[in-house]
Design an enzyme around this catalytic site. Structure first.
Site: not given
Lengths: 264, 417
Positions: A106, A167, A216
């Protein structure tokens, strides 16, 4: 546990996945909590920040996050978080592969530590290099449709546009751009970052995203295990709805008993 | 524009007036704001805001959890040297203090680092007082180059240097630079920094920007609480941090909140900061700067440290020693009292020199630590509190090839107008 609604599998680089929920492994209160959430989510792919792992092969007990993730059960998707530019990202990916991790990456290059927004120029350069070296590359990008096509052209296995900053829990702030990316994509589209509620994940799936990545919202939930289940259900619901075909949204009410029925 | 210029045009008087006389209404408005300005920060450190400390704490906790998750990074300092050419009124290492001094050899530094590594630390802060001859850039560079073979992440806390010297340290493997302004008040600074290169206020103030230009990934700033009115210092630190966020946008920024501790020289805090005020300050920094790392050292007692974690602390030291050789006794045999400055030598110092040389004793620490728990105890407590202690989150090996040339690639673009 909700029963699976049997949505269709999706394929990345020839590998089939039934779960369309990918989990991130940062921010959890403990590795045990993380492991429980992974199990509850039904995820088959999890991403791990290499900077927190030990790649020396010495099984460092103080950097052992990988030991909590069963490689037989999950595809470990190493991420290059922390890399500031293409060279660092490429280096991280090579070190991970040398340490025996899957040749999947990633690709994350966010030089700005506040909003963690990805650097498109470095990402494209690193993607081209890593594809050349035989990596399966899933790049984290801003929701930029042209960049998505450019990455597809250099051979990335998917694109991972953000819904909103990492987040931030703000959901699909990039909705209009995501629509274009999904419409144009020749590779799977994974909506990554900013999904703060199961409804956000469901919305991305309803739009036709192939999968979502959540971290998150699950990691810092009061009960990460149950929140993981909630996201699992939402992702499945959103996908099934997409496959069934959602009705068009209209500005006005449309009566279920038509006014002209008497003419029939 | 450098921060030195911005600082001189900062409306400090007006901001301080807000910090002193904000009312309940302005505090609550600032607390509810989504995009706080420096004026809002001033409200949050006011006595009126102290009445709403619980509300501040809740907001700070929620932001910290969202931005950083339930993790606390751990680090330990290694004091390389306590030999110093400066004579700062508040510092245990001031050259006029008759203390036991030493600069560790490379082998001794390695011995200390390995002891810390065995306890779990993968992130070390190399601290040295300022002595260009005994602990200059060549020495620091050698320490870094040697240590990064074994320690994934190294930061430095040393005297202010010029950009090319910072580049050498980055190329050797240093990741972070910590440099406290101590006080942002020029008059107080001039009075307390009585001799030595550290007297140059502006040179020190520009260090984080030079370090960023040299390629450091992490920058740490702070004021030494107790030297001057804490609200005034807090406003300047907040302004400095906001400036660095705008201009050094690729760096991870941390703020420390060190309070003066007892040390050789017996300097007394002129403006003591209470525990409640410290907690309020941590909350205010967190709310004003949601993404800044906040560092808390073993200067503070265990109970307070534990309590401040949920309010915004993201980086903690543990088991610290502030004397060179403190972890393993390294360097004992060449500890001595400083006699490089005959003008400061007196009979007391000479007597101590003899004593130290005869007995092979510990060097003197910079200050007394207040949290004496072992790193394992601190880590266990962090877990009990519902957080994961993180020992490692970067590795030098991931970085670019260590050449000065590549360090320049990380250089910031020209400062924004």
């Amino acid at each position: 546990m909700p029963m699976s609604m049997n949505s269709s599998p999706w394929v990345v680089a020839g590998r089939e996945f039934r779960s369309r929920l990918i989990l991130g492994t940062g921010k959890f209160a403990s590795p045990e909590t993380m492991r429980e959430a992974l199990e509850a989510s039904g995820a088959e792919m999890v991403t791990v920040a290499l900077r927190r792992a030990d790649l020396s092969g010495q099984r460092d007990p103080f950097a052992n996050i990988l030991e909590y993730i069963d490689p037989a059960r999950y595809l470990v998707l190493p991420n290059t978080s922390g890399a500031m530019n293409a060279r660092e990202a490429v280096r991280l990916a090579r070190l991970a592969a040398a340490a025996g991790l899957p040749r999947w990456v990633k690709l994350e290059i966010h030089p700005d530590p506040r909003y963690l927004l990805p650097d498109p120029i470095e990402t494209l350069a690193a993607a081209a290099e890593l594809v050349k070296e035989g990596f399966t590359v899933l790049p984290y990008i801003n929701a930029d449709p042209v960049l998505a096509k450019r990455l597809e052209e250099v051979g990335t296995a998917a694109v991972m546009p953000l819904g909103s900053p990492i987040g931030s829990n703000r959901g699909l702030q990039t909705r209009d751009q995501l629509r274009i990316i999904i419409e144009q994509a020749g590779v799977p589209v994974v909506v990554d970052a900013g999904l703060g509620a199961p409804s956000h994940a469901a919305e991305a799936m309803e739009m036709g995203a192939d999968a979502v990545l959540v971290n998150t919202a699950i990691a810092v939930a009061n009960d990460p295990r149950r929140m993981a289940m909630a996201f699992k259900a939402a992702v499945e619901a959103g996908r099934v709805a997409f496959e069934c075909g959602l009705p068009a949204v209209q500005d006005t009410a449309s009566a279920t008993s038509p006014l002209t029925a008497f003419l029939e | 524009m450098s921060f030195a210029i911005e600082l001189s045009s900062l409306p400090l008087k007006a901001l301080l007036e807000r910090a002193r006389s904000a009312n309940r209404q302005s505090v609550l408005a600032s607390l509810a704001s989504n995009r706080l300005r420096l004026e809002d920060f001033a409200h949050l450190i006011s006595p009126a805001a102290a009445d709403h400390l619980e509300a501040l704490a809740r907001r700070a906790h929620s932001i910290t959890t969202q931005r950083f998750g339930r993790v606390v990074r751990l680090f330990a300092p290694i004091y390389l040297s306590n030999e110093c050419v400066n004579n700062c009124a508040y510092c245990g290492f001031a050259r006029s203090n008759a203390i036991r001094r030493v600069t560790l050899t490379l082998e001794e530094v390695l011995q200390e680092a390995r002891a810390l590594k065995a306890q779990g630390f993968r992130n070390l802060l190399l601290v040295a007082s300022e002595h260009p001859k005994l602990a200059g850039v060549d020495y620091l560079e050698s320490c870094v180059r040697m240590l990064h073979e074994e320690i994934p992440s190294l930061s430095l806390e040393v005297g202010a240097l010029d950009t090319p010297d910072y580049q050498r340290l980055v190329a050797a493997g240093a990741e972070g630079l910590v440099i406290y302004q101590e006080t942002y008040d020029r008059a107080v600074y001039a009075e307390l920094h009585r001799a030595g290169p550290k007297r140059n206020f502006d040179w020190r103030l520009g260090s984080p920007e030079r370090a960023y230009a040299a390629g450091f990934r992490r920058l740490g700033i702070g004021a030494l609480l107790g030297l001057n009115d804490w609200q005034s210092e807090a406003i300047c630190v907040a302004a400095h941090a906001a400036h660095l966020f705008r201009n050094c946008w690729r760096s991870y920024l941390t703020i420390s909140v060190p309070r003066l501790r007892p040390s050789a020289g017996h300097f007394r805090p002129r403006f003591p900061v209470t525990d409640r005020e410290l907690a309020q300050l941590v909350c205010a920094f967190r709310i004003f700067l949601p993404d800044v790392g906040i560092v808390l050292s073993t200067r503070e007692a265990a109970t307070l440290r534990d309590g401040l974690i949920p309010l915004g602390i993201t980086l903690m030291s543990a088991g610290s020693h502030t004397e060179p050789g403190g972890y393993t006794g390294a360097g004992h045999e060449h500890v001595h009292a400083a006699d490089e400055f005959p003008d400061l030598d007196d009979s007391d110092q000479t007597a101590r020199t003899t004593q130290a040389k005869n007995t092979g004793t510990d060097a003197t620490g910079q200050f007394d630590v207040a949290d004496n728990r072992s790193p394992a105890e601190v880590a266990d407590r962090i877990r009990q509190l519902g957080y994961e202690p993180v020992w490692k989150d970067w590795d030098f090996a991931f970085g670019e090839e260590p050449t000065v040339e590549s360090a320049q690639v990380n250089r910031a673009p020209a400062f924004s107008p």
